[in-house]
Design an enzyme around this catalytic site. Structure first.
Site, PDB file in Angstrom:
ATOM      1  N   LYS A  70      35.082  26.841 -14.321  1.00  0.00           N
ATOM      2  CA  LYS A  70      35.496  26.865 -12.917  1.00  0.00           C
ATOM      3  C   LYS A  70      35.244  25.561 -12.154  1.00  0.00           C
ATOM      4  O   LYS A  70      35.990  25.234 -11.232  1.00  0.00           O
ATOM      5  CB  LYS A  70      34.803  28.025 -12.181  1.00  0.00           C
ATOM      6  CG  LYS A  70      35.364  29.395 -12.551  1.00  0.00           C
ATOM      7  CD  LYS A  70      34.738  30.488 -11.709  1.00  0.00           C
ATOM      8  CE  LYS A  70      35.369  31.827 -12.012  1.00  0.00           C
ATOM      9  NZ  LYS A  70      34.867  32.901 -11.156  1.00  0.00           N
ATOM     10  N   ASN A  91      39.392  29.076  -9.339  1.00  0.00           N
ATOM     11  CA  ASN A  91      39.582  30.162 -10.322  1.00  0.00           C
ATOM     12  C   ASN A  91      41.062  30.415 -10.603  1.00  0.00           C
ATOM     13  O   ASN A  91      41.386  31.219 -11.465  1.00  0.00           O
ATOM     14  CB  ASN A  91      38.864  31.449  -9.886  1.00  0.00           C
ATOM     15  CG  ASN A  91      39.705  32.287  -8.933  1.00  0.00           C
ATOM     16  OD1 ASN A  91      40.472  31.755  -8.132  1.00  0.00           O
ATOM     17  ND2 ASN A  91      39.570  33.594  -9.021  1.00  0.00           N
ATOM     18  N   ASP A 107      38.199  33.951  -5.273  1.00  0.00           N
ATOM     19  CA  ASP A 107      37.068  34.861  -5.466  1.00  0.00           C
ATOM     20  C   ASP A 107      36.491  35.368  -4.136  1.00  0.00           C
ATOM     21  O   ASP A 107      36.166  36.543  -4.000  1.00  0.00           O
ATOM     22  CB  ASP A 107      35.946  34.166  -6.259  1.00  0.00           C
ATOM     23  CG  ASP A 107      36.209  34.186  -7.761  1.00  0.00           C
ATOM     24  OD1 ASP A 107      37.048  34.984  -8.222  1.00  0.00           O
ATOM     25  OD2 ASP A 107      35.556  33.398  -8.481  1.00  0.00           O
ATOM     26  N   GLY A 133      21.081  35.020  -5.710  1.00  0.00           N
ATOM     27  CA  GLY A 133      21.849  34.154  -6.612  1.00  0.00           C
ATOM     28  C   GLY A 133      22.444  32.976  -5.858  1.00  0.00           C
ATOM     29  O   GLY A 133      22.709  33.068  -4.654  1.00  0.00           O
ATOM     30  N   ALA A 134      22.636  31.867  -6.578  1.00  0.00           N
ATOM     31  CA  ALA A 134      23.218  30.675  -5.952  1.00  0.00           C
ATOM     32  C   ALA A 134      24.165  29.975  -6.928  1.00  0.00           C
ATOM     33  O   ALA A 134      24.324  28.754  -6.900  1.00  0.00           O
ATOM     34  CB  ALA A 134      22.114  29.728  -5.489  1.00  0.00           C
ATOM     35  N   GLY A 135      24.796  30.746  -7.797  1.00  0.00           N
ATOM     36  CA  GLY A 135      25.751  30.190  -8.754  1.00  0.00           C
ATOM     37  C   GLY A 135      27.154  30.191  -8.173  1.00  0.00           C
ATOM     38  O   GLY A 135      27.342  30.222  -6.943  1.00  0.00           O
ATOM     39  N   GLY A 245      31.730  45.364  -8.416  1.00  0.00           N
ATOM     40  CA  GLY A 245      32.477  44.098  -8.475  1.00  0.00           C
ATOM     41  C   GLY A 245      33.934  44.233  -8.880  1.00  0.00           C
ATOM     42  O   GLY A 245      34.664  43.237  -8.888  1.00  0.00           O
TER      43      GLY A 245
HETATM   44  P1  NAP Z   1      26.495  31.406 -12.596  1.00  0.00           P
HETATM   45  O1  NAP Z   1      27.155  30.351 -11.788  1.00  0.00           O
HETATM   46  O2  NAP Z   1      26.090  31.116 -13.995  1.00  0.00           O
HETATM   47  O3  NAP Z   1      25.197  31.888 -11.765  1.00  0.00           O
HETATM   48  C1  NAP Z   1      24.286  32.802 -12.315  1.00  0.00           C
HETATM   49  C2  NAP Z   1      23.255  33.198 -11.266  1.00  0.00           C
HETATM   50  O4  NAP Z   1      22.403  34.204 -11.857  1.00  0.00           O
HETATM   51  C3  NAP Z   1      22.347  32.063 -10.825  1.00  0.00           C
HETATM   52  O5  NAP Z   1      22.002  32.237  -9.478  1.00  0.00           O
HETATM   53  C4  NAP Z   1      21.116  32.261 -11.728  1.00  0.00           C
HETATM   54  O6  NAP Z   1      19.929  31.740 -11.209  1.00  0.00           O
HETATM   55  C5  NAP Z   1      21.046  33.781 -11.753  1.00  0.00           C
HETATM   56  N1  NAP Z   1      20.271  34.265 -12.883  1.00  0.00           N
HETATM   57  C6  NAP Z   1      20.621  34.232 -14.191  1.00  0.00           C
HETATM   58  N2  NAP Z   1      19.627  34.769 -14.949  1.00  0.00           N
HETATM   59  C7  NAP Z   1      18.641  35.133 -14.089  1.00  0.00           C
HETATM   60  C8  NAP Z   1      17.371  35.739 -14.265  1.00  0.00           C
HETATM   61  N3  NAP Z   1      16.916  36.073 -15.472  1.00  0.00           N
HETATM   62  N4  NAP Z   1      16.633  35.995 -13.169  1.00  0.00           N
HETATM   63  C9  NAP Z   1      17.083  35.664 -11.946  1.00  0.00           C
HETATM   64  N5  NAP Z   1      18.281  35.082 -11.715  1.00  0.00           N
HETATM   65  C10 NAP Z   1      19.047  34.826 -12.786  1.00  0.00           C
HETATM   66  O7  NAP Z   1      27.403  32.708 -12.694  1.00  0.00           O
HETATM   67  P2  NAP Z   1      28.485  33.242 -11.623  1.00  0.00           P
HETATM   68  O8  NAP Z   1      29.808  32.716 -11.971  1.00  0.00           O
HETATM   69  O9  NAP Z   1      27.946  32.993 -10.253  1.00  0.00           O
HETATM   70  O10 NAP Z   1      28.495  34.800 -11.965  1.00  0.00           O
HETATM   71  C11 NAP Z   1      27.421  35.631 -11.581  1.00  0.00           C
HETATM   72  C12 NAP Z   1      27.802  37.087 -11.776  1.00  0.00           C
HETATM   73  O11 NAP Z   1      28.887  37.417 -10.923  1.00  0.00           O
HETATM   74  C13 NAP Z   1      28.260  37.402 -13.202  1.00  0.00           C
HETATM   75  O12 NAP Z   1      27.702  38.630 -13.590  1.00  0.00           O
HETATM   76  C14 NAP Z   1      29.768  37.526 -13.091  1.00  0.00           C
HETATM   77  O13 NAP Z   1      30.295  38.445 -13.997  1.00  0.00           O
HETATM   78  C15 NAP Z   1      29.918  38.033 -11.667  1.00  0.00           C
HETATM   79  N6  NAP Z   1      31.231  37.646 -11.110  1.00  0.00           N
HETATM   80  C16 NAP Z   1      32.080  38.644 -10.776  1.00  0.00           C
HETATM   81  C17 NAP Z   1      33.324  38.346 -10.253  1.00  0.00           C
HETATM   82  C18 NAP Z   1      34.253  39.469  -9.880  1.00  0.00           C
HETATM   83  O14 NAP Z   1      35.462  39.226  -9.738  1.00  0.00           O
HETATM   84  N7  NAP Z   1      33.746  40.665  -9.681  1.00  0.00           N
HETATM   85  C19 NAP Z   1      33.705  37.000 -10.058  1.00  0.00           C
HETATM   86  C20 NAP Z   1      32.792  36.002 -10.402  1.00  0.00           C
HETATM   87  C21 NAP Z   1      31.556  36.339 -10.939  1.00  0.00           C
HETATM   88  P3  NAP Z   1      19.440  30.253 -11.617  1.00  0.00           P
HETATM   89  O15 NAP Z   1      20.158  29.316 -10.695  1.00  0.00           O
HETATM   90  O16 NAP Z   1      17.983  30.273 -11.395  1.00  0.00           O
HETATM   91  O17 NAP Z   1      19.805  30.035 -13.054  1.00  0.00           O
END
Ligand code: NAP
Length: 279
Positions: A70, A91, A107, A133-135, A245
């Protein structure tokens, strides 16, 4: 758009086999009697640029990009929508008639729409909102909440510096709270949102004590596999309203489908049933 033209779109990711996007888009292609197909595009990060630049030659109208592409995919774009630029990720890619690649991020739109679909009277400014979360998902959701009128967002992330970066970019409405303070951060909120990957299929559970969370708070999880995460089950059990979600995924797909296939599709009960059958 001519119904004679065969239109191709897809989702580029790595891995990508789990994606439900083909189910959604191919359902709409059939529903609206269009000629086309939406396919999985498993592309390794080292081939991303070439794969994107090849979309036009392959006759694609565009594609979605998902984990882990992304952010990197933006580099191959000829133009990026200002909201996507602010989010720092795209996306959706739409191939223009001259071959130029335009990048979008739906998104945040999908997320806000899913909340409005679940709760018609929802207001972003009803009270403080705690976001975990901050991803990438957090960036899209937090920016959209601000654009929607949110006044106080408490942002907590395991890696605090990432939350601080996001707060610096998005301004004073975002207040960073230490990850260890997550129980107290639930006090008095109108909404709790999990955007971490904790609780997702194959990941560890999000362990969160909800004792401080008002029963009036709406609890939402960006995760859609499983449809009901432990967080949502826990919240529902104590009487909070919940949103999973799936609505975000379905709603972000609508403007993309419109850009590629020329029809703004509906999220019908039939589509919900088809999707539910894939879990
Ligand atoms: P990402 O950019 O990789 O971010 C992952 C986030 O999870 C970060 O804040 C990370 O914290 C945190 N994290 C991972 N492992 C952890 C742990 N053990 N303890 C605490 N925090 C943890 O991923 P993303 O793209 O944001 O996606 C996040 C989620 O949203 C996924 O499950 C994805 O499937 C979902 N999502 C859904 C949609 C939808 O359409 N419904 C769209 C996008 C994403 P750190 O910074 O500390 O690593």
């Amino acid at each position: 758009m001519s119904s004679e033209k065969f239109i191709l779109a897809g989702v580029m990711g790595h891995p990508v086999a789990h994606s439900r996007s083909p189910v959604i888009h191919n359902h709409w292609i059939a529903q609206y009697k269009l000629k086309g197909s939406y396919v999985l595009l498993p592309v390794e990060p080292t081939h991303l640029y070439d794969a994107l630049k090849g979309l036009k030659a392959l006759g694609f109208a565009g594609c979605n990009v998902t984990i882990p592409h992304k952010v990197e995919a933006m580099k191959a774009m000829d133009w990026v929508h200002p909201v996507a630029k602010q989010m720092g990720a795209i996306n959706t890619i739409v191939v223009q008639s001259d071959g130029a690649l335009h990048g979008f991020n739906n998104d945040g739109y999908g997320y806000i729409q899913s909340i409005k679909d679940a709760k018609a009277d929802w207001k972003a400014n009803a009270g403080p909102i705690t976001v975990l979360g901050a991803g990438g998902a957090a960036r899209a959701i937090v920016l959209s909440l601000i654009n929607e009128g949110a006044t106080e967002i408490r942002l907590l992330n395991r890696t605090k510096s990432k939350a601080e970066e996001l707060a610096e970019e998005f301004g004073p409405k975002v207040q960073v709270v230490d990850w260890n303070e997550r129980i107290n951060a639930l006090s008095g909120v109108a909404m709790l949102i999990n955007t971490t990957s904790q609780g997702m299929h194959g990941q560890s559970e999000l362990e969160l004590n909800l004792s401080e969370l008002p029963l009036t708070a709406l609890v939402s999880d960006a995760i859609y596999i499983p449809l009901e995460t432990k967080l949502l089950a826990q919240a529902k059990m104590r009487g909070n309203a919940t949103v999973n979600g799936l609505g975000m995924l379905l709603n972000q797909a609508r403007p993309a489908f419109q850009a590629w296939f020329g029809v703004l599709p509906e999220i019908t009960p039939e589509l919900q049933t088809v999707i539910a059958g894939t879990f």
